[in-house]
Design a protein around this motif. Structure first.
Motif, PDB file in Angstrom:
ATOM      1  N   GLU A  46       0.829  -1.191   0.000  1.00 53.28           N
ATOM      2  CA  GLU A  46       0.000   0.000   0.000  1.00 53.28           C
ATOM      3  C   GLU A  46       0.866   1.245   0.000  1.00 53.28           C
ATOM      4  O   GLU A  46       2.065   1.189   0.267  1.00 53.28           O
ATOM      5  N   ALA A  47       0.255   2.371  -0.321  1.00 55.93           N
ATOM      6  CA  ALA A  47       0.974   3.654  -0.373  1.00 55.93           C
ATOM      7  C   ALA A  47       0.003   4.768  -0.021  1.00 55.93           C
ATOM      8  O   ALA A  47      -1.215   4.569   0.016  1.00 55.93           O
ATOM      9  N   THR A  48       0.552   5.945   0.264  1.00 55.06           N
ATOM     10  CA  THR A  48      -0.244   7.128   0.575  1.00 55.06           C
ATOM     11  C   THR A  48      -0.179   8.104  -0.594  1.00 55.06           C
ATOM     12  O   THR A  48       0.887   8.311  -1.179  1.00 55.06           O
ATOM     13  N   ILE A  49      -1.338   8.681  -0.960  1.00 52.56           N
ATOM     14  CA  ILE A  49      -1.355   9.690  -2.024  1.00 52.56           C
ATOM     15  C   ILE A  49      -0.644  10.935  -1.498  1.00 52.56           C
ATOM     16  O   ILE A  49      -1.104  11.589  -0.566  1.00 52.56           O
ATOM     17  N   GLY A  50       0.497  11.261  -2.089  1.00 55.50           N
ATOM     18  CA  GLY A  50       1.258  12.417  -1.637  1.00 55.50           C
ATOM     19  C   GLY A  50       0.757  13.716  -2.253  1.00 55.50           C
ATOM     20  O   GLY A  50       0.394  14.650  -1.552  1.00 55.50           O
ATOM     21  N   GLN A  51       0.686  13.746  -3.587  1.00 54.34           N
ATOM     22  CA  GLN A  51       0.283  14.986  -4.268  1.00 54.34           C
ATOM     23  C   GLN A  51      -0.177  14.679  -5.686  1.00 54.34           C
ATOM     24  O   GLN A  51       0.468  13.927  -6.417  1.00 54.34           O
ATOM     25  N   TRP A  52      -1.309  15.244  -6.052  1.00 49.01           N
ATOM     26  CA  TRP A  52      -1.750  15.187  -7.440  1.00 49.01           C
ATOM     27  C   TRP A  52      -1.065  16.311  -8.206  1.00 49.01           C
ATOM     28  O   TRP A  52      -1.109  17.474  -7.793  1.00 49.01           O
ATOM     29  N   LEU A  53      -0.435  15.967  -9.312  1.00 44.35           N
ATOM     30  CA  LEU A  53       0.276  16.947 -10.133  1.00 44.35           C
ATOM     31  C   LEU A  53      -0.621  17.536 -11.212  1.00 44.35           C
ATOM     32  O   LEU A  53      -0.247  18.511 -11.859  1.00 44.35           O
TER      33      LEU A  53
END
Length: 516
Positions: free
Chosen positions: A15-22
């Motif tokens: 799993e991962a965390t959404i850091g930033q939408w570009l």
């Protein structure tokens, strides 16, 4: 329509965390253009557009935790609305926040954007969708009080799910009139959390802002640039965002950076409030309860899964490092002059491990269901400690490389691991792992398997100890070795034989040259 999904993130990473939408909804994107940054406990990864078109939907918001192959968004055909939202009038997108407007109605001509709400109108704050399979959340904390003035997109309440913590922004500027769901309550998607009376006239002087000194205003400005995951860590623990060095794209502060800063603060002695002379000290003043970070929860979960799945056992031996140290001392200057790299110990251990793996192939194998997969290649993972945690880059086809090439590759991996520049593919596909706790002063340990591998070798510090050499007592540089193995596939005899072969090869390095 083309789906954007979470890619494979490396061994043991689920799993991962959404850091930033570009990119924003309605933006035009090109094929292979970076769309969103994902943060794992090891690296930050950019997900590229699988096709050209328009980013028609963002399914996972910043700060959410997503699993492998989870839907991040979709790309449709068209020219897009443009970065400035000029074409938003038919799409229900808030020009001020780039998120679907709380008051927008489907259609187009008759919709009203949140920023254009009439003064005095009551607007509901509703629980948003927090990702696939997440239908409810707990109210973690209200960030404002009834009567407080908020601006559009200011975070007003924090929701906690079993995957992530999500800040819910204000849909309009105005005054928080009513809180419908108190802290600790469980709410479903679409439930009303509170009501805001829109308009500027209701109160422009926010009490918290006027009471804060100038220094805090600077920190607040820095906080506004953070994505939800690191911002929450900074706010909850009173960190100074301006003092946190960002390792993300363009110097952006990631969740890992915030956690690293928190660990640095936690290592300093806490200043406890002194009790009144006549009052007895309460136990609570000497304790602190801090919620485990999502990152630490993930690490704990994976380590426990490794122990639950494999029948792990550790066997030990010690090795006299006199011969290796003598060879290293005798040839290190010539070796560095010719190959441009220092002669270390890791190259000897990699070569010794390969010889032992050839003799005991089950240590280089893995279990897949009811099958055993024997690996006839030797891709050796080297554990490297960084500020953010342990990573394991892989030296591929190590049996076909010389000492110089192995040392160069390990040195390069170590530098890039500390700089956060390792690629995911460089940490995948290892068949056996070596970890060196000796660099931290460890005398002995029982390393945990790096699943699905069946063995991991633990090195430790070199310490001079008296040992029996023939009939004499000698002082020799000794190192304890530990082999943790999966007893489902590796028997005790094989594990002991493996360590004995490593010991023999290191105490007599000529065996490596003669392939004995």
């Amino acid at each position: 329509m083309v789906d954007i999904r979470v890619p494979t993130l490396g061994e043991s990473v689920t799993e991962a965390t959404i850091g930033q939408w570009l990119k924003r909804e309605g933006d035009q994107v090109a094929a292979d253009e970076p769309l969103v940054e994902l943060e794992t406990d090891k690296v930050s990864v950019e997900v590229n557009a699988p096709a050209a078109g328009v980013l028609s939907k963002i399914a996972a918001q910043e700060g959410e935790t997503v699993e492998l192959d989870a839907l991040l968004g979709t790309i449709g055909e068209g020219d897009g609305a443009g970065a400035n939202g000029a074409g938003d009038e038919g799409g229900g997108i808030n020009a001020a926040s780039d998120t679907p407007s709380a008051a927008a109605a489907p259609g187009g001509a008759g919709e009203v954007k949140a920023s254009e709400e009439a003064d005095g109108e009551e607007v509901e704050i509703t629980a948003p969708s927090s990702g696939e399979s997440v239908s409810e959340a707990d109210i973690g904390e209200w960030l404002v009080k009834v009567g407080d003035y908020v601006k559009v997109d200011d975070p007003v309440v924090s929701l906690e799910t079993d995957k992530a913590a999500v800040d819910v922004p204000a849909p309009v500027s105005g005054v928080l009139k009513e809180i419908k769901a108190e802290e600790g309550a469980t709410v479903s998607v679409g439930d009303v959390l509170g009501i805001i009376t829109s308009g500027e006239a209701a109160g422009e002087s926010k009490p918290q802002e006027t009471a804060k000194p100038k220094a805090d205003n600077q920190t607040q400005t820095d906080l506004s640039t953070l994505s939800p995951a690191p911002r929450r860590i900074v706010e909850q623990n009173g960190l100074d965002a301006s003092q946190i060095a960002g390792s993300g794209r363009g110097g952006r502060v990631t969740k890992g950076d915030a956690l690293a800063a928190l660990e640095g603060v936690g290592s300093q002695p806490a200043k406890a409030k002194a009790p009144a002379p006549s009052a007895p000290r309460e136990l609570g003043e000497r304790e602190e309860r801090v919620k485990m970070s999502r990152l630490r929860q993930t690490i704990a979960k994976r380590l426990k899964e490794s122990q639950d799945i494999a029948a792990q056992l550790t066997t030990f031996n010690d090795v006299d490092m006199t011969a290796v140290m003598s060879v290293r001392s005798q040839y290190k200057e010539l070796f560095e002059k010719k190959h441009g790299v220092k002669l270390g110990f890791m190259g000897f251990f990699v070569k010794a491990a390969i010889q032992a793996l050839r003799e005991v192939p089950e240590v280089n194998a893995e279990i897949d269901g009811t099958d055993i997969i024997y690996k006839n290649h030797y891709d050796i993972g080297i554990a490297v400690g960084t500020e953010k945690g342990l990573v394991v880059p892989v030296v591929r086809d190590a049996d076909q490389k010389g000492l110089a090439e192995i040392e160069k590759e390990i040195g390069d991996y170590g530098r890039r691991a500390r700089d956060g520049d390792l690629k995911l593919e460089e940490m995948q596909g290892g068949t056996f792992t070596i970890t060196n706790g000796g660099v931290y002063g460890s005398l002995m340990s029982t390393p945990i398997l790096n699943m699905p591998q069946s063995g991991i070798l633990g090195m430790h510090r070199i310490e001079k100890r008296p040992i029996a050499v023939g009939d004499e007592i000698k002082i020799r540089p000794m190192m304890y070795l530990a082999l943790s193995y999966d007893h489902r596939i590796v028997d005790g005899k094989g594990a002991v034989t493996f360590l004995v072969r490593i010991k023999e090869n290191l105490e007599d390095p000529q065996r490596l040259l003669l392939d004995l």
